[in-house]
Motif scaffolding. Sequence first.
Motif, PDB file in Angstrom:
ATOM      1  N   PRO A   1      10.622  -6.532  -7.512  1.00 43.28           N
ATOM      2  CA  PRO A   1      10.879  -6.628  -8.957  1.00 43.28           C
ATOM      3  C   PRO A   1      12.245  -6.085  -9.355  1.00 43.28           C
ATOM      4  N   VAL A   2      12.694  -5.011  -8.701  1.00 41.69           N
ATOM      5  CA  VAL A   2      14.024  -4.470  -8.997  1.00 41.69           C
ATOM      6  C   VAL A   2      15.100  -5.514  -8.716  1.00 41.69           C
ATOM      7  N   ALA A   3      15.013  -6.164  -7.562  1.00 46.85           N
ATOM      8  CA  ALA A   3      16.018  -7.162  -7.198  1.00 46.85           C
ATOM      9  C   ALA A   3      15.933  -8.384  -8.101  1.00 46.85           C
ATOM     10  N   ARG A   4      14.728  -8.776  -8.505  1.00 50.35           N
ATOM     11  CA  ARG A   4      14.604  -9.925  -9.408  1.00 50.35           C
ATOM     12  C   ARG A   4      15.243  -9.624 -10.759  1.00 50.35           C
ATOM     13  N   ARG A   5      15.038  -8.412 -11.260  1.00 52.55           N
ATOM     14  CA  ARG A   5      15.665  -8.046 -12.536  1.00 52.55           C
ATOM     15  C   ARG A   5      17.190  -8.049 -12.400  1.00 52.55           C
ATOM     16  N   TRP A   6      17.676  -7.540 -11.276  1.00 51.64           N
ATOM     17  CA  TRP A   6      19.111  -7.534 -11.043  1.00 51.64           C
ATOM     18  C   TRP A   6      19.632  -8.969 -10.978  1.00 51.64           C
ATOM     19  N   ARG A   7      18.923  -9.856 -10.300  1.00 57.17           N
ATOM     20  CA  ARG A   7      19.393 -11.236 -10.141  1.00 57.17           C
ATOM     21  C   ARG A   7      19.491 -11.957 -11.482  1.00 57.17           C
ATOM     22  N   ARG A   8      18.568 -11.679 -12.400  1.00 52.56           N
ATOM     23  CA  ARG A   8      18.602 -12.353 -13.703  1.00 52.56           C
ATOM     24  C   ARG A   8      19.909 -12.072 -14.446  1.00 52.56           C
ATOM     25  N   THR A   9      20.420 -10.876 -14.298  1.00 54.92           N
ATOM     26  CA  THR A   9      21.681 -10.546 -14.982  1.00 54.92           C
ATOM     27  C   THR A   9      22.897 -10.861 -14.115  1.00 54.92           C
ATOM     28  N   ALA A  10      22.735 -10.823 -12.780  1.00 55.30           N
ATOM     29  CA  ALA A  10      23.879 -11.018 -11.884  1.00 55.30           C
ATOM     30  C   ALA A  10      24.204 -12.491 -11.663  1.00 55.30           C
ATOM     31  N   ALA A  11      23.195 -13.340 -11.556  1.00 54.99           N
ATOM     32  CA  ALA A  11      23.433 -14.746 -11.209  1.00 54.99           C
ATOM     33  C   ALA A  11      24.390 -15.451 -12.169  1.00 54.99           C
ATOM     34  N   PRO A  12      24.284 -15.242 -13.491  1.00 49.80           N
ATOM     35  CA  PRO A  12      25.223 -15.941 -14.391  1.00 49.80           C
ATOM     36  C   PRO A  12      26.681 -15.535 -14.213  1.00 49.80           C
ATOM     37  N   ARG A  13      26.942 -14.447 -13.511  1.00 52.60           N
ATOM     38  CA  ARG A  13      28.320 -13.983 -13.334  1.00 52.60           C
ATOM     39  C   ARG A  13      29.005 -14.603 -12.109  1.00 52.60           C
ATOM     40  N   VAL A  14      28.234 -15.336 -11.293  1.00 51.08           N
ATOM     41  CA  VAL A  14      28.803 -15.933 -10.081  1.00 51.08           C
ATOM     42  C   VAL A  14      29.790 -17.038 -10.469  1.00 51.08           C
ATOM     43  N   ARG A  15      30.946 -17.053  -9.794  1.00 55.50           N
ATOM     44  CA  ARG A  15      31.993 -18.028 -10.077  1.00 55.50           C
ATOM     45  C   ARG A  15      32.318 -18.842  -8.818  1.00 55.50           C
ATOM     46  N   GLY A  16      32.960 -19.972  -9.029  1.00 53.09           N
ATOM     47  CA  GLY A  16      33.321 -20.832  -7.908  1.00 53.09           C
ATOM     48  C   GLY A  16      34.215 -20.163  -6.894  1.00 53.09           C
ATOM     49  N   SER A  17      35.038 -19.218  -7.338  1.00 56.55           N
ATOM     50  CA  SER A  17      35.941 -18.517  -6.417  1.00 56.55           C
ATOM     51  C   SER A  17      35.196 -17.692  -5.377  1.00 56.55           C
ATOM     52  N   MET A  18      33.896 -17.455  -5.610  1.00 55.58           N
ATOM     53  CA  MET A  18      33.100 -16.619  -4.709  1.00 55.58           C
ATOM     54  C   MET A  18      32.421 -17.430  -3.598  1.00 55.58           C
ATOM     55  N   ARG A  19      32.581 -18.747  -3.612  1.00 53.07           N
ATOM     56  CA  ARG A  19      31.882 -19.585  -2.634  1.00 53.07           C
ATOM     57  C   ARG A  19      32.165 -19.235  -1.176  1.00 53.07           C
ATOM     58  N   PRO A  20      33.405 -18.865  -0.815  1.00 54.85           N
ATOM     59  CA  PRO A  20      33.634 -18.508   0.592  1.00 54.85           C
ATOM     60  C   PRO A  20      32.718 -17.392   1.098  1.00 54.85           C
ATOM     61  N   LEU A  21      32.364 -16.445   0.229  1.00 59.04           N
ATOM     62  CA  LEU A  21      31.426 -15.396   0.634  1.00 59.04           C
ATOM     63  C   LEU A  21      30.040 -15.983   0.879  1.00 59.04           C
ATOM     64  N   PHE A  22      29.561 -16.817  -0.033  1.00 57.25           N
ATOM     65  CA  PHE A  22      28.210 -17.367   0.091  1.00 57.25           C
ATOM     66  C   PHE A  22      28.077 -18.300   1.294  1.00 57.25           C
ATOM     67  N   LYS A  23      29.174 -18.903   1.716  1.00 59.14           N
ATOM     68  CA  LYS A  23      29.116 -19.789   2.882  1.00 59.14           C
ATOM     69  C   LYS A  23      28.772 -19.032   4.164  1.00 59.14           C
ATOM     70  N   LEU A  24      28.947 -17.709   4.156  1.00 61.16           N
ATOM     71  CA  LEU A  24      28.650 -16.910   5.346  1.00 61.16           C
ATOM     72  C   LEU A  24      27.232 -16.348   5.345  1.00 61.16           C
ATOM     73  N   ILE A  25      26.450 -16.643   4.301  1.00 64.83           N
ATOM     74  CA  ILE A  25      25.050 -16.202   4.240  1.00 64.83           C
ATOM     75  C   ILE A  25      24.166 -17.383   4.612  1.00 64.83           C
ATOM     76  N   SER A  26      23.404 -17.267   5.699  1.00 59.03           N
ATOM     77  CA  SER A  26      22.573 -18.384   6.147  1.00 59.03           C
ATOM     78  C   SER A  26      21.378 -18.572   5.215  1.00 59.03           C
ATOM     79  N   PRO A  27      20.746 -19.766   5.228  1.00 63.92           N
ATOM     80  CA  PRO A  27      19.538 -19.983   4.408  1.00 63.92           C
ATOM     81  C   PRO A  27      18.438 -18.968   4.694  1.00 63.92           C
ATOM     82  N   GLY A  28      18.405 -18.432   5.914  1.00 65.45           N
ATOM     83  CA  GLY A  28      17.398 -17.433   6.269  1.00 65.45           C
ATOM     84  C   GLY A  28      17.776 -16.014   5.884  1.00 65.45           C
TER      85      GLY A  28
END
Length: 331
Positions: free
Chosen positions: A40-67
Motif C-alpha cells: 500500500p505504501v508503494a501504491r500510494r507513492w506511485r499515484r503521485t509519482a507516475a504523473p511526473r514521469v517524462r519522456g527524457s526518463m525513458r533510457p532509465l526505464f529501458k534497463l528495467i526488465s518486465p520481471g
Amino acid sequence: MIRVHFTAADLGRVTFPTEPHPLWEAALAARALGDRSMSPVARRWRRTAAPRVRGSMRPLFKLISPGGLFPDFLIPEVAGPGLEPAVEALMETPASVIRDELEPWLPPEVDRYMRGLLDGRAGSRRALGGAVRDFHQEVLVPSSGELQRRYGADLGIRSRAVLHGGIDALLSSLHPDVEWATPVLTTYGPVDDWTADIHLNGRGLELYPSPLVSNCLAMDNADRRPVLVYPCADLTDATTDDAAGDALADLLGRTRAAVLRSLTHPATTTQLARRVGISLASTSDHTRVLRAAALITTHRTQGTALHALTPTAHNLLTGACKGIPGQIANS
C-alpha cells in the motif's frame, strides 16, 4: 528463492547504508512504477509519482526488465555521497561490462539508443545520465521526505534488534519472508521459479531496506560486497505477548489468526501461504473470509492479488478492540 550462505567472518561484516544510495533509489523507484504486486505504501507513492514521469526518463526505464530485474552496472559502487558522483560513475561504465550484462537478455534487434549503449557511444551514455538526473529531480525529490522517513525508521528497528539480540536477532526478524537458520539466510525473489545461491566467502553483506519493494532482491557481483534489498518494516508493526495471540486465535481460529498476523506486511496469496505454511487453496479461503469481515483488502492487478490489513484489523491487532489486549508480533 535466494539463499545467502554466511561464513563466521561474514557475520561480523553485515552493514547498512547510513542513507539511501541515489542510484539504488532510482532503480528501485523505476522498477516500482511497473511492479504488479506492491505494498500500500508503494501504491500510494506511485499515484503521485507516475504523473511526473517524462519522456527524457525513458533510457532509465529501458534497463528495467518486465520481471523487475535490472543490471548491476546501473548501481555502481561510488566512494563519495551524492547524485552527481554516482551518475558520473554510471556513465563511465566500460562498454564491455554493459554488453556482458545486457546482451544475453536482449532481442536480436534493439533500438538506436540501446545499440549505442552496447557500443559505448557518448550520446547514449549522456542520455542515460540525463534520464537518471531528471528522474531524481522530478519523481524522487518531491517524495524523498516520506521515503527517507520510512528508511530511517527501519534502520532504527534493526539497530534495536542488534542491541538486544545480536546479529542472530537481526537476521531472524528482517521480514516474514526471510528465514535465518545458521549459516544460511533464505528468502524469495521476484520470480517464484528463480533460484540463486550467494556464497559470501568473507565479503560480508549489505542490507538495504526499501519501502518500494514487496519482494527481496539480491545483487551478487564478485568484485564488490553483495547486497540484499528487503521490504521496509511497516511503521505500524509492534511486538506481542502470548495473551494477544491466544485471544486472537480464540476469536478467529488459530490458522485464520496466523493469516491475519502475517499481514502486518502486505503479501500476495503465494507469499502468505509460505508464511503460514498452508496450501494456496486454504489461503484463498481464509483471505476470502477475512475480506468479507472487512479485516483485509485485496488489490488485484494482472493476475496477482496483494492482501493488506484494513484499519479495523490494525486496531484489532494493537488491542484497540475490547478483549484483545496487547500487541501483535511480526510473523
